[in-house]
Design a protein around this motif. Structure first.
Motif, PDB file in Angstrom:
ATOM      1  N   GLY A   1     -72.977  58.232 -31.467  1.00 29.23           N
ATOM      2  CA  GLY A   1     -72.430  58.696 -32.738  1.00 29.23           C
ATOM      3  C   GLY A   1     -73.233  59.844 -33.321  1.00 29.23           C
ATOM      4  O   GLY A   1     -72.666  60.837 -33.805  1.00 29.23           O
ATOM      5  N   ARG A   2     -74.560  59.743 -33.256  1.00 26.22           N
ATOM      6  CA  ARG A   2     -75.423  60.814 -33.794  1.00 26.22           C
ATOM      7  C   ARG A   2     -75.228  62.125 -33.042  1.00 26.22           C
ATOM      8  O   ARG A   2     -75.168  63.196 -33.633  1.00 26.22           O
ATOM      9  N   VAL A   3     -75.130  62.027 -31.714  1.00 30.59           N
ATOM     10  CA  VAL A   3     -74.974  63.238 -30.906  1.00 30.59           C
ATOM     11  C   VAL A   3     -73.574  63.820 -31.107  1.00 30.59           C
ATOM     12  O   VAL A   3     -73.420  65.039 -31.261  1.00 30.59           O
ATOM     13  N   GLU A   4     -72.555  62.965 -31.128  1.00 31.99           N
ATOM     14  CA  GLU A   4     -71.184  63.456 -31.313  1.00 31.99           C
ATOM     15  C   GLU A   4     -70.990  64.107 -32.682  1.00 31.99           C
ATOM     16  O   GLU A   4     -70.210  65.044 -32.819  1.00 31.99           O
ATOM     17  N   LEU A   5     -71.715  63.639 -33.701  1.00 29.29           N
ATOM     18  CA  LEU A   5     -71.648  64.251 -35.031  1.00 29.29           C
ATOM     19  C   LEU A   5     -72.419  65.567 -35.118  1.00 29.29           C
ATOM     20  O   LEU A   5     -72.243  66.333 -36.064  1.00 29.29           O
ATOM     21  N   GLY A   6     -73.297  65.804 -34.164  1.00 25.41           N
ATOM     22  CA  GLY A   6     -74.110  67.016 -34.182  1.00 25.41           C
ATOM     23  C   GLY A   6     -75.449  66.831 -34.872  1.00 25.41           C
ATOM     24  O   GLY A   6     -76.215  67.787 -35.012  1.00 25.41           O
TER      25      GLY A   6
ATOM     26  N   SER B   1     -82.644  59.146 -42.303  1.00 25.16           N
ATOM     27  CA  SER B   1     -83.306  57.845 -42.426  1.00 25.16           C
ATOM     28  C   SER B   1     -83.782  57.354 -41.061  1.00 25.16           C
ATOM     29  O   SER B   1     -84.897  56.839 -40.923  1.00 25.16           O
ATOM     30  N   TYR B   2     -82.943  57.500 -40.045  1.00 29.44           N
ATOM     31  CA  TYR B   2     -83.282  57.101 -38.677  1.00 29.44           C
ATOM     32  C   TYR B   2     -84.528  57.844 -38.186  1.00 29.44           C
ATOM     33  O   TYR B   2     -85.468  57.241 -37.659  1.00 29.44           O
ATOM     34  N   VAL B   3     -84.551  59.165 -38.375  1.00 32.00           N
ATOM     35  CA  VAL B   3     -85.676  59.987 -37.924  1.00 32.00           C
ATOM     36  C   VAL B   3     -86.952  59.578 -38.662  1.00 32.00           C
ATOM     37  O   VAL B   3     -88.015  59.424 -38.046  1.00 32.00           O
ATOM     38  N   ALA B   4     -86.856  59.373 -39.966  1.00 35.21           N
ATOM     39  CA  ALA B   4     -88.027  58.976 -40.761  1.00 35.21           C
ATOM     40  C   ALA B   4     -88.528  57.597 -40.339  1.00 35.21           C
ATOM     41  O   ALA B   4     -89.739  57.389 -40.187  1.00 35.21           O
ATOM     42  N   GLN B   5     -87.606  56.679 -40.128  1.00 31.90           N
ATOM     43  CA  GLN B   5     -87.983  55.309 -39.739  1.00 31.90           C
ATOM     44  C   GLN B   5     -88.683  55.295 -38.383  1.00 31.90           C
ATOM     45  O   GLN B   5     -89.637  54.560 -38.172  1.00 31.90           O
TER      46      GLN B   5
ATOM     47  N   ASP C   1     -78.935  44.738 -28.807  1.00 27.67           N
ATOM     48  CA  ASP C   1     -79.799  45.832 -29.272  1.00 27.67           C
ATOM     49  C   ASP C   1     -79.603  47.087 -28.435  1.00 27.67           C
ATOM     50  O   ASP C   1     -79.493  48.195 -28.976  1.00 27.67           O
ATOM     51  N   ILE C   2     -79.563  46.913 -27.122  1.00 28.45           N
ATOM     52  CA  ILE C   2     -79.435  48.069 -26.236  1.00 28.45           C
ATOM     53  C   ILE C   2     -78.061  48.721 -26.370  1.00 28.45           C
ATOM     54  O   ILE C   2     -77.962  49.937 -26.555  1.00 28.45           O
ATOM     55  N   VAL C   3     -77.014  47.925 -26.295  1.00 25.73           N
ATOM     56  CA  VAL C   3     -75.667  48.482 -26.389  1.00 25.73           C
ATOM     57  C   VAL C   3     -75.432  49.075 -27.786  1.00 25.73           C
ATOM     58  O   VAL C   3     -74.864  50.161 -27.926  1.00 25.73           O
ATOM     59  N   GLY C   4     -75.912  48.392 -28.804  1.00 25.51           N
ATOM     60  CA  GLY C   4     -75.793  48.917 -30.166  1.00 25.51           C
ATOM     61  C   GLY C   4     -76.564  50.215 -30.340  1.00 25.51           C
ATOM     62  O   GLY C   4     -76.089  51.152 -30.996  1.00 25.51           O
ATOM     63  N   GLY C   5     -77.746  50.290 -29.737  1.00 26.71           N
ATOM     64  CA  GLY C   5     -78.542  51.513 -29.799  1.00 26.71           C
ATOM     65  C   GLY C   5     -77.844  52.683 -29.138  1.00 26.71           C
ATOM     66  O   GLY C   5     -77.832  53.801 -29.668  1.00 26.71           O
TER      67      GLY C   5
ATOM     68  N   ILE D   1     -74.257  62.954 -23.668  1.00 25.98           N
ATOM     69  CA  ILE D   1     -73.158  62.052 -24.036  1.00 25.98           C
ATOM     70  C   ILE D   1     -72.587  61.380 -22.789  1.00 25.98           C
ATOM     71  O   ILE D   1     -72.368  60.169 -22.773  1.00 25.98           O
ATOM     72  N   ARG D   2     -72.372  62.160 -21.738  1.00 25.50           N
ATOM     73  CA  ARG D   2     -71.854  61.579 -20.487  1.00 25.50           C
ATOM     74  C   ARG D   2     -72.799  60.524 -19.926  1.00 25.50           C
ATOM     75  O   ARG D   2     -72.372  59.453 -19.489  1.00 25.50           O
ATOM     76  N   ILE D   3     -74.102  60.828 -19.935  1.00 28.26           N
ATOM     77  CA  ILE D   3     -75.098  59.881 -19.408  1.00 28.26           C
ATOM     78  C   ILE D   3     -75.118  58.607 -20.247  1.00 28.26           C
ATOM     79  O   ILE D   3     -75.135  57.493 -19.701  1.00 28.26           O
ATOM     80  N   LEU D   4     -75.131  58.764 -21.559  1.00 28.63           N
ATOM     81  CA  LEU D   4     -75.158  57.591 -22.443  1.00 28.63           C
ATOM     82  C   LEU D   4     -73.931  56.715 -22.238  1.00 28.63           C
ATOM     83  O   LEU D   4     -74.038  55.480 -22.172  1.00 28.63           O
ATOM     84  N   LYS D   5     -72.758  57.334 -22.133  1.00 25.95           N
ATOM     85  CA  LYS D   5     -71.525  56.568 -21.915  1.00 25.95           C
ATOM     86  C   LYS D   5     -71.577  55.834 -20.577  1.00 25.95           C
ATOM     87  O   LYS D   5     -71.163  54.677 -20.480  1.00 25.95           O
TER      88      LYS D   5
END
Length: 192
Positions: free
Chosen positions: A174-179, A99-103, A164-168, A136-140
């Motif tokens: 979460g998306r990257v950690e899930l694969g 859904s995210y990719v399509a949106q 918005d930024i922190v939530g994003g 993941i390291r950079i995002l954290k």
């Protein structure tokens, strides 16, 4: 690149905002040029560039193969290509990710497929690396820095912008950690 390597640099982006910021941040004596344009429609002379670099932008382009063919044409023999971009993981994707990719209108490939497209274009010495752990390291790190500067950020922007930024970043982690989502870097050369 101009300062460190003496390179002639020509930067392009679709966003007038991004080009304006780049021009503001450039030293007054720079020869770096910037242009607002679309990489899918702009034309350059064949063999115009020694290096082509793209950072996290090609996810917006449906026909990456056509863009790679343009890059190949524009590069001088022996030229180098370096790209970083969002990809999707090799796993079965969650409905939330789909859904995210399509949106967003993203067109994502696996890191391996991205590298294969570069080879199919004619590039050699292709290196396609999954850099998701580094991502993941950079995002954290970026998330933590923003959270530390929350009050200053809200003062300069707004609490809604902060959320918005922190939530994003939290959702992206979460998306990257899930694969579901991956981040790849791609290096290739045009044959001599």
């Amino acid at each position: 690149m101009e300062k460190k390597y003496g390179a002639e640099v020509f930067g392009i982006d679709l966003s007038a905002n991004v080009v304006e910021i780049a021009m503001e941040r450039s030293p007054a004596d720079t020869k770096v040029q910037f242009q607002i344009c679309d990489v899918t429609t702009i034309q350059f002379e064949s063999e115009s560039f020694d290096v082509v670099y793209s950072r996290d932008t090609l996810l917006h382009i449906p026909d990456k193969f056509a863009v790679f063919k343009q890059f190949f044409k524009w590069m001088k023999p022996g030229g180098k290509l370096f790209i970083s971009d969002y990809c999707h993981g090799d796993c079965e994707h969650s409905d939330k990710f789909k859904s995210y990719v399509a949106q967003r209108g993203y067109v994502l490939h696996t890191v391996k497929r991205y590298g294969k497209m570069l080879e199919e274009t004619g590039f050699v010495n292709v290196k396609a690396d999954d850099r998701s752990k580094q991502f993941i390291r950079i995002l954290k790190q970026e998330k933590a820095q923003t959270e530390t500067a929350k009050n200053m950020f809200i003062k300069d922007f707004s609490e809604a912008d902060y959320n918005d930024i922190v939530g994003g970043w939290t959702e992206k982690l979460g998306r990257v950690e899930l694969g579901d989502q991956a981040w790849g870097t791609f290096y290739a050369e045009k044959p001599l």
